[in-house]
Design an enzyme around this catalytic site. Structure first.
Site, short mmCIF file in Angstrom:
data_model
loop_
_atom_site.label_atom_id
_atom_site.label_comp_id
_atom_site.label_asym_id
_atom_site.label_seq_id
_atom_site.Cartn_x
_atom_site.Cartn_y
_atom_site.Cartn_z
N THR A 43 3.38 -1.98 7.29
CA THR A 43 4.70 -2.58 7.40
C THR A 43 5.61 -1.77 8.31
O THR A 43 6.39 -2.34 9.10
CB THR A 43 5.35 -2.69 6.01
OG1 THR A 43 4.44 -3.32 5.11
CG2 THR A 43 6.62 -3.53 6.06
N THR A 44 5.51 -0.44 8.24
CA THR A 44 6.32 0.41 9.11
C THR A 44 5.92 0.24 10.57
O THR A 44 6.73 0.45 11.47
CB THR A 44 6.19 1.89 8.69
OG1 THR A 44 6.54 2.00 7.31
CG2 THR A 44 7.10 2.80 9.50
N TYR A 106 4.05 -13.12 -1.00
CA TYR A 106 4.62 -14.46 -0.97
C TYR A 106 3.81 -15.47 -1.80
O TYR A 106 4.38 -16.28 -2.52
CB TYR A 106 4.78 -15.00 0.46
CG TYR A 106 5.59 -16.28 0.52
CD1 TYR A 106 6.98 -16.25 0.43
CD2 TYR A 106 4.98 -17.52 0.64
CE1 TYR A 106 7.72 -17.41 0.45
CE2 TYR A 106 5.71 -18.69 0.66
CZ TYR A 106 7.08 -18.63 0.56
OH TYR A 106 7.82 -19.79 0.58
N TYR A 132 -2.95 -1.26 -1.34
CA TYR A 132 -1.53 -0.97 -1.18
C TYR A 132 -0.75 -1.79 -2.19
O TYR A 132 -0.66 -3.01 -2.08
CB TYR A 132 -1.11 -1.31 0.26
CG TYR A 132 0.32 -0.97 0.61
CD1 TYR A 132 1.13 -0.17 -0.18
CD2 TYR A 132 0.87 -1.45 1.81
CE1 TYR A 132 2.43 0.13 0.17
CE2 TYR A 132 2.17 -1.15 2.18
CZ TYR A 132 2.95 -0.36 1.36
OH TYR A 132 4.24 -0.06 1.71
N ARG A 137 7.87 -5.61 -2.25
CA ARG A 137 7.69 -6.49 -1.08
C ARG A 137 6.77 -7.67 -1.38
O ARG A 137 6.97 -8.76 -0.86
CB ARG A 137 7.11 -5.69 0.09
CG ARG A 137 8.09 -4.72 0.74
CD ARG A 137 7.45 -4.07 1.95
NE ARG A 137 8.33 -3.09 2.58
CZ ARG A 137 9.21 -3.38 3.53
NH1 ARG A 137 9.34 -4.63 3.94
NH2 ARG A 137 9.96 -2.43 4.06
N LYS A 160 -2.49 3.26 -2.32
CA LYS A 160 -1.17 3.70 -1.86
C LYS A 160 -0.18 3.06 -2.82
O LYS A 160 0.01 1.85 -2.83
CB LYS A 160 -0.90 3.24 -0.43
CG LYS A 160 0.52 3.56 0.05
CD LYS A 160 0.81 2.98 1.42
CE LYS A 160 2.27 3.24 1.82
NZ LYS A 160 2.62 2.62 3.12
N ILE A 202 1.30 8.49 2.19
CA ILE A 202 1.39 7.69 3.41
C ILE A 202 2.88 7.49 3.63
O ILE A 202 3.54 6.74 2.92
CB ILE A 202 0.63 6.37 3.29
CG1 ILE A 202 -0.87 6.66 3.12
CG2 ILE A 202 0.86 5.50 4.52
CD1 ILE A 202 -1.73 5.42 2.94
#
Length: 290
Positions: A43-44, A106, A132, A137, A160, A202
Site C-alpha cells: 500500500t505504501t 472491500y 498481511y 483497510r 505482517k 515492515i
C-alpha cells in the site's frame, strides 16, 4: 528467514510516471543503511493506483537492483483472488524471495473465504507467503483461529500484523507455533511487538530513517530493549507525524526534505497540508535527520 527492518518501499514518480532511476538508488541506499529486506508495491508503494504493468515493472526492478543482497518480499495483494495469483506467479518468475498478500479488501469475505483466498495463492506458486492482516483497510480481521489454519499451509510462513493489538502476538505465537514469523506492520508499536515475540517490522518510516529503524530492530534482537526504547523515543514524533495524514504521503514528503525522491503521489491522495508538513519537519529534526 525474514526479520529485522524492512521498508514498505515507496514508488517514486516524476511527472506522473514511474521514476525507476530513483527507485534503484533507493534500493542501494536502503541496503547501505542496514535494511534487512525490501517490500515493494504494498500500500505504501501505491499499489492501488499502479497499473498492472507498472506493478510488475516495480517488482522486477527492485529484484534486479537488490541482486540478492537482501530479501525482496513482493506485494501480491488484491481483492480479486485471480489477480493475486497472477501477481504471486509473476513475483516468482522474476526472482522475488516471498510475497506479501493482504486480506481481500472491500469484498468482506467470511473467515472461510479468507482461508480459500490464501489457499489459492499458496497452491499457485512456490514462494513463501507473508499474510498481511490490516483490518483498518480491508475491513475483515483475520481471527487467531483462522491464522492458525493458514499457518498449517506449508508456504504460509508468517504475518505482517497491523492490528495494533500486542496481545495478539502472544496468542498467535501459541496458536501458530514459535517458528511462525510475526512482523509488525505498525511503526509506533514495533518495539513492544518484538518484546511480545515479533522478529521485525515492515516499516513506513524506514523509507526515510532506515538506519535508525534497523538499529531499533537490531537492539531488540540482541535483547537490549532499553537501547531500543531510546531509539524509538527519537523516532516516535516522526512516526506520529508521518501518519497524521496517509502514511505514504507523509513519508514521501519527509523523503523529499532529505532529497531522496519527489513528494509526488497519485490521486486520490494529495500532497500534505502545511500544518502536517511542519509536524514532519519537527519529527525529522527530533530524530536528528534534518
Amino acid at each position: 528467514m525474514f526479520k529485522g527492518s524492512m521498508p514498505a518501499l515507496v514508488t517514486p514518480f516524476q511527472d506522473g510516471a514511474l521514476d525507476l532511476d530513483t527507485l534503484k538508488k533507493l534500493v542501494d541506499w536502503q541496503i547501505e543503511q542496514g535494511s534487512s529486506g525490501l517490500v515493494p508495491v504494498g500500500t505504501t508503494g501505491e499499489s492501488p493506483t499502479l497499473t498492472h504493468g507498472e506493478h510488475d515493472k516495480v517488482v522486477e526492478e527492485v529484484v534486479k537492483a537488490a541482486a540478492g543482497r537482501v530479501k525482496v518480499i513482493a506485494g501480491a495483494g488484491s481483492n480479486n483472488t485471480v489477480e493475486s495469483v497472477r501477481l504471486a506467479r509473476h513475483a516468482e518468475a522474476v526472482g522475488a524471495d516471498a510475497v506479501l498478500v493482504v486480506t481481500p479488501y472491500y469484498n468482506k469475505p467470511t473467515q472461510a473465504g479468507v482461508i480459500a483466498h490464501f489457499a489459492a495463492v499458496h497452491d499457485a506458486c512456490k514462494l513463501p507467503i507473508i499474510v498481511y492482516n490490516i483490518p483498518g483497510r480491508s475491513v475483515v480481521d483475520i481471527s487467531n483461529a483462522t491464522m492458525a489454519e493458514l499457518a498449517k499451509m506449508e508456504r504460509i510462513v508468517g504475518v505482517k500484523d497491523a492490528t495494533g493489538d500486542l496481545q495478539r502476538v502472544n496468542d498467535q505465537r501459541l496458536m501458530c507455533g514459535p517458528d511462525f514469523i510475526q512482523l509488525s506492520g505498525e511503526d509506533g508499536t514495533a518495539h513492544g511487538f518484538n518484546a511480545q515475540g515479533g522478529v521485525g517490522c515492515i516499516s513506513v518510516t524506514a523509507n526515510v530513517a532506515p538506519k535508525l529503524c534497523a538499529e531499533v530492530q537490531a537492539a531488540c534482537a540482541a535483547g537490549d530493549y532499553a537501547k531500543a526504547l531510546e531509539l524509538q523515543d527519537r523516532l516516535m514524533p516522526l512516526h506520529k507525524a508521518i501518519f497524521t495524514e496517509p502514511g505514504l504521503v507523509g513519508v514521501k514528503y519527509a523523503m523529499s526534505r532529505l532529497g531522496l525522491c519527489s513528494d509526488e503521489v497519485r490521486l486520490p491522495h494529495v500532497p500534505l497540508t502545511g500544518a502536517t508538513r511542519k509536524l514532519v519537519d519537527k519529527g525529522l529534526a527530533h530524530a536528528g535527520l534534518l
